[in-house]
Design a protein around this motif. Structure first.
Motif, PDB file in Angstrom:
ATOM      1  N   ARG A  83       0.987  -1.121  -0.072  1.00  0.00           N
ATOM      2  CA  ARG A  83       0.038   0.172   0.038  1.00  0.00           C
ATOM      3  C   ARG A  83       0.871   1.244  -0.023  1.00  0.00           C
ATOM      4  O   ARG A  83       2.323   1.175   0.060  1.00  0.00           O
TER       5      ARG A  83
ATOM      6  N   ARG B 143     -12.299  -8.594  -4.314  1.00  0.00           N
ATOM      7  CA  ARG B 143     -11.368  -7.402  -5.010  1.00  0.00           C
ATOM      8  C   ARG B 143     -11.092  -7.668  -6.557  1.00  0.00           C
ATOM      9  O   ARG B 143     -11.111  -8.999  -6.673  1.00  0.00           O
TER      10      ARG B 143
ATOM     11  N   LEU C 184      -8.441  -2.569  -7.009  1.00  0.00           N
ATOM     12  CA  LEU C 184      -6.996  -2.367  -6.708  1.00  0.00           C
ATOM     13  C   LEU C 184      -6.363  -2.249  -8.046  1.00  0.00           C
ATOM     14  O   LEU C 184      -6.353  -3.084  -8.800  1.00  0.00           O
TER      15      LEU C 184
ATOM     16  N   LEU D 192      -6.474   3.961  -4.746  1.00  0.00           N
ATOM     17  CA  LEU D 192      -6.959   2.886  -5.482  1.00  0.00           C
ATOM     18  C   LEU D 192      -5.366   1.934  -5.881  1.00  0.00           C
ATOM     19  O   LEU D 192      -5.513   0.772  -6.209  1.00  0.00           O
TER      20      LEU D 192
ATOM     21  N   VAL E  98      -1.677   0.182  -5.827  1.00  0.00           N
ATOM     22  CA  VAL E  98      -0.683  -0.666  -4.777  1.00  0.00           C
ATOM     23  C   VAL E  98       0.382  -0.945  -5.779  1.00  0.00           C
ATOM     24  O   VAL E  98       0.184  -1.132  -7.230  1.00  0.00           O
TER      25      VAL E  98
END
Length: 327
Positions: free
Chosen positions: A201, A218, A251, A270, A272
Protein backbone atom coordinates in the motif's frame (compact mmCIF):
# COMPACT_ATOMS: atom_id res chain seq x y z
CA UNK A 1 22.43 -12.75 -56.66
CA UNK A 2 21.86 -12.34 -60.42
CA UNK A 3 22.66 -16.04 -60.73
CA UNK A 4 19.58 -16.82 -58.65
CA UNK A 5 16.95 -14.39 -59.94
CA UNK A 6 13.97 -16.44 -58.75
CA UNK A 7 15.33 -16.61 -55.19
CA UNK A 8 15.97 -12.87 -55.24
CA UNK A 9 12.48 -12.23 -56.57
CA UNK A 10 10.94 -14.34 -53.80
CA UNK A 11 12.91 -12.35 -51.20
CA UNK A 12 11.74 -9.02 -52.56
CA UNK A 13 8.12 -10.17 -52.95
CA UNK A 14 8.13 -11.47 -49.37
CA UNK A 15 9.36 -8.12 -48.06
CA UNK A 16 6.77 -6.27 -50.13
CA UNK A 17 3.98 -8.52 -48.84
CA UNK A 18 5.09 -8.10 -45.21
CA UNK A 19 5.36 -4.32 -45.50
CA UNK A 20 2.00 -4.00 -47.28
CA UNK A 21 0.26 -6.21 -44.73
CA UNK A 22 1.84 -4.32 -41.85
CA UNK A 23 0.97 -0.93 -43.33
CA UNK A 24 -2.68 -1.78 -43.94
CA UNK A 25 -3.04 -3.34 -40.49
CA UNK A 26 -1.51 -0.29 -38.83
CA UNK A 27 -3.91 1.99 -40.69
CA UNK A 28 -6.83 -0.10 -39.44
CA UNK A 29 -5.70 0.29 -35.82
CA UNK A 30 -3.90 3.61 -35.39
CA UNK A 31 -4.29 3.50 -31.61
CA UNK A 32 -2.44 0.18 -31.40
CA UNK A 33 0.35 1.60 -33.56
CA UNK A 34 0.71 4.61 -31.25
CA UNK A 35 0.65 2.30 -28.22
CA UNK A 36 3.47 0.22 -29.70
CA UNK A 37 5.76 3.25 -29.64
CA UNK A 38 5.10 3.64 -25.90
CA UNK A 39 5.31 -0.08 -25.13
CA UNK A 40 8.63 -0.48 -26.96
CA UNK A 41 9.94 2.74 -25.38
CA UNK A 42 10.99 4.18 -28.71
CA UNK A 43 13.66 6.84 -28.01
CA UNK A 44 12.35 10.39 -27.67
CA UNK A 45 14.42 11.44 -30.66
CA UNK A 46 11.62 9.84 -32.71
CA UNK A 47 8.39 11.85 -32.09
CA UNK A 48 5.80 9.19 -31.33
CA UNK A 49 2.74 11.03 -32.64
CA UNK A 50 3.96 12.03 -36.12
CA UNK A 51 6.06 8.87 -36.52
CA UNK A 52 3.23 6.48 -35.67
CA UNK A 53 0.95 8.32 -38.10
CA UNK A 54 3.52 8.27 -40.92
CA UNK A 55 4.86 4.74 -40.39
CA UNK A 56 2.03 2.78 -42.10
CA UNK A 57 2.18 5.07 -45.15
CA UNK A 58 5.96 4.67 -45.29
CA UNK A 59 5.61 0.87 -45.17
CA UNK A 60 3.03 0.91 -47.96
CA UNK A 61 5.22 3.20 -50.08
CA UNK A 62 8.25 0.97 -49.60
CA UNK A 63 6.18 -2.10 -50.50
CA UNK A 64 5.08 -0.50 -53.76
CA UNK A 65 8.56 0.77 -54.62
CA UNK A 66 10.07 -2.66 -54.08
CA UNK A 67 7.86 -3.91 -56.90
CA UNK A 68 8.24 -1.11 -59.44
CA UNK A 69 11.58 0.60 -58.82
CA UNK A 70 14.31 0.13 -61.47
CA UNK A 71 17.62 -1.30 -60.30
CA UNK A 72 19.34 2.01 -59.46
CA UNK A 73 16.39 3.31 -57.47
CA UNK A 74 15.90 -0.13 -55.91
CA UNK A 75 19.28 0.19 -54.21
CA UNK A 76 18.01 3.16 -52.19
CA UNK A 77 14.64 1.49 -51.52
CA UNK A 78 16.13 -1.79 -50.29
CA UNK A 79 18.65 0.14 -48.17
CA UNK A 80 15.75 1.95 -46.47
CA UNK A 81 13.94 -1.35 -45.94
CA UNK A 82 17.07 -2.85 -44.40
CA UNK A 83 17.46 0.12 -42.03
CA UNK A 84 13.78 -0.18 -41.05
CA UNK A 85 14.05 -3.92 -40.38
CA UNK A 86 17.23 -3.47 -38.36
CA UNK A 87 15.55 -0.74 -36.32
CA UNK A 88 12.58 -3.04 -35.64
CA UNK A 89 14.97 -5.84 -34.65
CA UNK A 90 16.90 -3.57 -32.29
CA UNK A 91 13.69 -2.36 -30.60
CA UNK A 92 12.44 -5.94 -30.13
CA UNK A 93 15.79 -7.11 -28.80
CA UNK A 94 15.87 -4.24 -26.30
CA UNK A 95 12.27 -4.93 -25.25
CA UNK A 96 13.26 -8.46 -24.24
CA UNK A 97 15.46 -6.93 -21.54
CA UNK A 98 12.59 -5.03 -19.88
CA UNK A 99 11.38 -6.19 -16.47
CA UNK A 100 7.77 -6.67 -17.62
CA UNK A 101 6.45 -8.42 -20.74
CA UNK A 102 5.93 -5.99 -23.61
CA UNK A 103 2.73 -6.21 -25.62
CA UNK A 104 3.32 -4.94 -29.12
CA UNK A 105 0.98 -4.58 -32.08
CA UNK A 106 3.75 -5.04 -34.62
CA UNK A 107 1.16 -5.74 -37.32
CA UNK A 108 -1.52 -3.37 -36.06
CA UNK A 109 -4.97 -4.92 -35.85
CA UNK A 110 -3.64 -8.33 -36.96
CA UNK A 111 -1.23 -8.91 -34.10
CA UNK A 112 -1.27 -7.95 -30.43
CA UNK A 113 0.96 -10.23 -28.41
CA UNK A 114 3.79 -10.26 -25.93
CA UNK A 115 7.20 -9.76 -27.50
CA UNK A 116 9.30 -12.92 -27.20
CA UNK A 117 12.26 -14.62 -28.83
CA UNK A 118 10.08 -15.76 -31.72
CA UNK A 119 9.30 -12.10 -32.47
CA UNK A 120 13.03 -11.35 -32.44
CA UNK A 121 13.78 -14.32 -34.73
CA UNK A 122 11.11 -13.15 -37.18
CA UNK A 123 12.67 -9.71 -37.35
CA UNK A 124 16.17 -11.12 -37.77
CA UNK A 125 14.95 -13.20 -40.72
CA UNK A 126 13.27 -10.15 -42.26
CA UNK A 127 16.52 -8.22 -41.86
CA UNK A 128 18.38 -11.00 -43.66
CA UNK A 129 15.85 -10.89 -46.48
CA UNK A 130 16.28 -7.13 -46.69
CA UNK A 131 20.06 -7.61 -46.90
CA UNK A 132 19.60 -10.12 -49.71
CA UNK A 133 17.28 -7.71 -51.52
CA UNK A 134 19.88 -4.94 -51.25
CA UNK A 135 22.54 -7.25 -52.66
CA UNK A 136 20.20 -8.10 -55.53
CA UNK A 137 19.63 -4.39 -56.27
CA UNK A 138 23.33 -3.51 -56.09
CA UNK A 139 23.96 -6.35 -58.57
CA UNK A 140 21.67 -4.59 -61.04
CA UNK A 141 18.50 -6.56 -60.45
CA UNK A 142 14.91 -5.41 -60.19
CA UNK A 143 11.52 -7.08 -59.93
CA UNK A 144 10.47 -5.87 -63.38
CA UNK A 145 13.62 -7.16 -65.07
CA UNK A 146 13.38 -10.59 -63.43
CA UNK A 147 9.67 -10.94 -64.21
CA UNK A 148 10.32 -9.98 -67.83
CA UNK A 149 12.94 -12.72 -68.20
CA UNK A 150 11.17 -15.51 -66.28
CA UNK A 151 10.65 -18.75 -68.15
CA UNK A 152 7.97 -21.36 -67.40
CA UNK A 153 10.09 -23.07 -64.74
CA UNK A 154 10.63 -19.74 -63.02
CA UNK A 155 6.92 -18.96 -62.94
CA UNK A 156 6.17 -22.38 -61.49
CA UNK A 157 8.81 -21.78 -58.79
CA UNK A 158 7.12 -18.46 -57.91
CA UNK A 159 3.70 -20.10 -57.77
CA UNK A 160 5.07 -22.86 -55.53
CA UNK A 161 6.65 -20.29 -53.19
CA UNK A 162 3.38 -18.35 -52.93
CA UNK A 163 1.45 -21.55 -52.26
CA UNK A 164 3.92 -22.57 -49.56
CA UNK A 165 3.60 -19.16 -47.90
CA UNK A 166 -0.19 -19.38 -48.00
CA UNK A 167 -0.18 -22.84 -46.42
CA UNK A 168 2.22 -21.66 -43.69
CA UNK A 169 -0.02 -18.68 -42.94
CA UNK A 170 -3.08 -20.91 -42.70
CA UNK A 171 -1.30 -23.38 -40.42
CA UNK A 172 -0.05 -20.64 -38.09
CA UNK A 173 -3.47 -19.03 -38.11
CA UNK A 174 -5.08 -22.15 -36.69
CA UNK A 175 -3.02 -21.75 -33.53
CA UNK A 176 -5.42 -19.21 -32.02
CA UNK A 177 -8.42 -20.56 -30.17
CA UNK A 178 -11.84 -19.73 -31.64
CA UNK A 179 -13.80 -17.07 -29.81
CA UNK A 180 -16.73 -19.45 -29.48
CA UNK A 181 -14.59 -21.95 -27.63
CA UNK A 182 -13.39 -19.19 -25.29
CA UNK A 183 -16.99 -18.23 -24.62
CA UNK A 184 -17.91 -21.82 -23.77
CA UNK A 185 -15.01 -21.94 -21.33
CA UNK A 186 -16.24 -18.80 -19.61
CA UNK A 187 -19.71 -20.26 -19.28
CA UNK A 188 -18.18 -23.31 -17.59
CA UNK A 189 -15.88 -21.24 -15.40
CA UNK A 190 -14.24 -23.42 -12.79
CA UNK A 191 -13.39 -21.56 -9.62
CA UNK A 192 -9.86 -22.04 -8.33
CA UNK A 193 -8.59 -20.97 -4.96
CA UNK A 194 -7.06 -17.51 -4.80
CA UNK A 195 -3.29 -17.98 -5.01
CA UNK A 196 -0.98 -16.42 -2.49
CA UNK A 197 0.23 -12.96 -3.43
CA UNK A 198 1.10 -9.68 -1.77
CA UNK A 199 0.71 -5.99 -2.56
CA UNK A 200 2.24 -2.92 -0.94
CA UNK A 201 0.00 0.00 0.00
CA UNK A 202 0.90 3.69 -0.18
CA UNK A 203 1.82 3.74 3.52
CA UNK A 204 4.39 0.99 2.96
CA UNK A 205 2.39 -1.78 4.63
CA UNK A 206 2.16 -5.14 2.90
CA UNK A 207 -1.08 -7.13 2.61
CA UNK A 208 -1.62 -10.58 1.13
CA UNK A 209 -4.52 -11.41 -1.16
CA UNK A 210 -6.09 -13.79 1.35
CA UNK A 211 -6.39 -11.05 3.97
CA UNK A 212 -7.61 -8.51 1.43
CA UNK A 213 -10.46 -10.77 0.35
CA UNK A 214 -11.42 -12.01 3.82
CA UNK A 215 -14.18 -9.39 4.11
CA UNK A 216 -14.61 -8.02 0.59
CA UNK A 217 -14.30 -9.23 -2.97
CA UNK A 218 -11.46 -7.52 -4.83
CA UNK A 219 -11.02 -6.63 -8.48
CA UNK A 220 -7.32 -6.49 -9.27
CA UNK A 221 -6.37 -4.47 -12.34
CA UNK A 222 -2.76 -5.02 -13.39
CA UNK A 223 -1.22 -1.99 -15.08
CA UNK A 224 2.13 -0.45 -15.91
CA UNK A 225 3.24 3.09 -16.78
CA UNK A 226 4.01 4.08 -20.36
CA UNK A 227 1.42 1.68 -21.78
CA UNK A 228 -1.36 3.26 -23.83
CA UNK A 229 -3.98 0.56 -23.16
CA UNK A 230 -3.07 0.69 -19.46
CA UNK A 231 -3.59 4.45 -19.31
CA UNK A 232 -7.00 4.21 -20.94
CA UNK A 233 -7.95 1.34 -18.62
CA UNK A 234 -6.74 3.29 -15.57
CA UNK A 235 -8.96 6.22 -16.53
CA UNK A 236 -12.02 3.99 -16.06
CA UNK A 237 -11.18 2.92 -12.52
CA UNK A 238 -12.67 5.78 -10.50
CA UNK A 239 -16.07 5.29 -12.12
CA UNK A 240 -15.77 1.53 -11.85
CA UNK A 241 -14.88 1.68 -8.16
CA UNK A 242 -17.94 3.85 -7.48
CA UNK A 243 -20.21 1.38 -9.29
CA UNK A 244 -18.84 -1.66 -7.47
CA UNK A 245 -18.59 -0.21 -3.97
CA UNK A 246 -19.06 -1.46 -1.30
CA UNK A 247 -19.41 -5.07 -2.49
CA UNK A 248 -16.19 -5.11 -4.52
CA UNK A 249 -13.02 -3.15 -3.87
CA UNK A 250 -10.91 -2.11 -6.86
CA UNK A 251 -7.12 -2.21 -6.67
CA UNK A 252 -4.83 -0.96 -9.44
CA UNK A 253 -1.65 -3.04 -9.25
CA UNK A 254 1.54 -1.34 -10.50
CA UNK A 255 5.01 -2.90 -10.87
CA UNK A 256 6.71 -0.70 -8.27
CA UNK A 257 6.13 1.97 -5.64
CA UNK A 258 7.30 4.79 -7.90
CA UNK A 259 4.68 3.95 -10.52
CA UNK A 260 1.96 3.51 -7.91
CA UNK A 261 2.73 6.80 -6.20
CA UNK A 262 2.73 8.86 -9.39
CA UNK A 263 -0.63 7.84 -10.88
CA UNK A 264 -2.84 10.62 -12.23
CA UNK A 265 -5.52 8.64 -14.08
CA UNK A 266 -7.42 7.57 -10.95
CA UNK A 267 -7.60 8.12 -7.20
CA UNK A 268 -4.30 7.49 -5.45
CA UNK A 269 -5.88 5.23 -2.83
CA UNK A 270 -6.72 2.65 -5.50
CA UNK A 271 -3.04 2.16 -6.37
CA UNK A 272 -0.82 -0.53 -4.88
CA UNK A 273 2.49 -2.01 -5.99
CA UNK A 274 3.52 -5.65 -6.30
CA UNK A 275 6.85 -6.75 -4.82
CA UNK A 276 8.91 -8.69 -7.37
CA UNK A 277 6.04 -8.73 -9.87
CA UNK A 278 4.37 -11.51 -7.89
CA UNK A 279 0.81 -10.67 -8.96
CA UNK A 280 1.33 -10.76 -12.71
CA UNK A 281 3.58 -13.78 -12.36
CA UNK A 282 1.12 -15.57 -10.10
CA UNK A 283 -1.72 -15.06 -12.57
CA UNK A 284 0.53 -15.29 -15.68
CA UNK A 285 -0.77 -12.08 -17.21
CA UNK A 286 0.64 -9.12 -19.08
CA UNK A 287 -0.88 -5.65 -19.03
CA UNK A 288 -3.53 -4.47 -18.85
CA UNK A 289 -5.15 -7.40 -17.09
CA UNK A 290 -7.89 -7.97 -14.52
CA UNK A 291 -9.00 -10.72 -12.16
CA UNK A 292 -11.89 -10.83 -9.71
CA UNK A 293 -11.13 -12.41 -6.32
CA UNK A 294 -14.15 -13.61 -4.38
CA UNK A 295 -14.60 -12.96 -0.67
CA UNK A 296 -14.85 -16.74 -0.17
CA UNK A 297 -11.20 -17.35 -1.06
CA UNK A 298 -11.85 -18.43 -4.67
CA UNK A 299 -11.44 -16.70 -8.03
CA UNK A 300 -14.73 -15.20 -9.16
CA UNK A 301 -13.73 -14.23 -12.69
CA UNK A 302 -10.74 -13.97 -14.99
CA UNK A 303 -7.94 -13.41 -15.30
CA UNK A 304 -8.37 -11.61 -18.60
CA UNK A 305 -5.76 -9.57 -20.48
CA UNK A 306 -5.83 -6.94 -23.20
CA UNK A 307 -7.65 -3.63 -23.25
CA UNK A 308 -10.76 -4.87 -25.04
CA UNK A 309 -11.20 -7.98 -22.92
CA UNK A 310 -10.57 -6.08 -19.69
CA UNK A 311 -13.16 -3.44 -20.62
CA UNK A 312 -15.70 -6.17 -21.41
CA UNK A 313 -14.82 -7.88 -18.13
CA UNK A 314 -15.51 -4.66 -16.21
CA UNK A 315 -18.97 -4.47 -17.79
CA UNK A 316 -19.66 -8.13 -16.94
CA UNK A 317 -18.69 -7.61 -13.30
CA UNK A 318 -20.90 -4.53 -13.01
CA UNK A 319 -23.81 -6.36 -14.62
CA UNK A 320 -23.36 -9.41 -12.39
CA UNK A 321 -23.36 -7.18 -9.29
CA UNK A 322 -26.56 -5.51 -10.41
CA UNK A 323 -28.24 -8.88 -10.79
CA UNK A 324 -27.41 -9.86 -7.23
CA UNK A 325 -30.48 -9.75 -4.95
CA UNK A 326 -30.47 -6.92 -2.43
CA UNK A 327 -30.01 -7.93 1.20
Amino acid sequence: MSSAPVAALVAVLTLAAVLATSGVAKLRDRVATRDAFAALRVPDVVPAGPASAALPWAELALAALLLVAPSRALVAVTALVLVLMLAYTALIGRALTFDEPVTCSCFGSLSRHDVDRTTLLRNVLLSLLAGAALWFAVDGGSVLSVVRDLDAAGWWAIVAAIAAAAVAALVVGTGSAPRAAETDELLDYERDRTPYGVVRRADGSVANLWDLTSTQARLLVVLKPGCGPCVRTAEKLDGLAAQLSPAVGVLAVYPDETAASSVTEHARDLAVSEPDGNIRRGFSVGTPAAVLLGADGFLAGGPVAGERDVTEFFAEVVEALREQPET
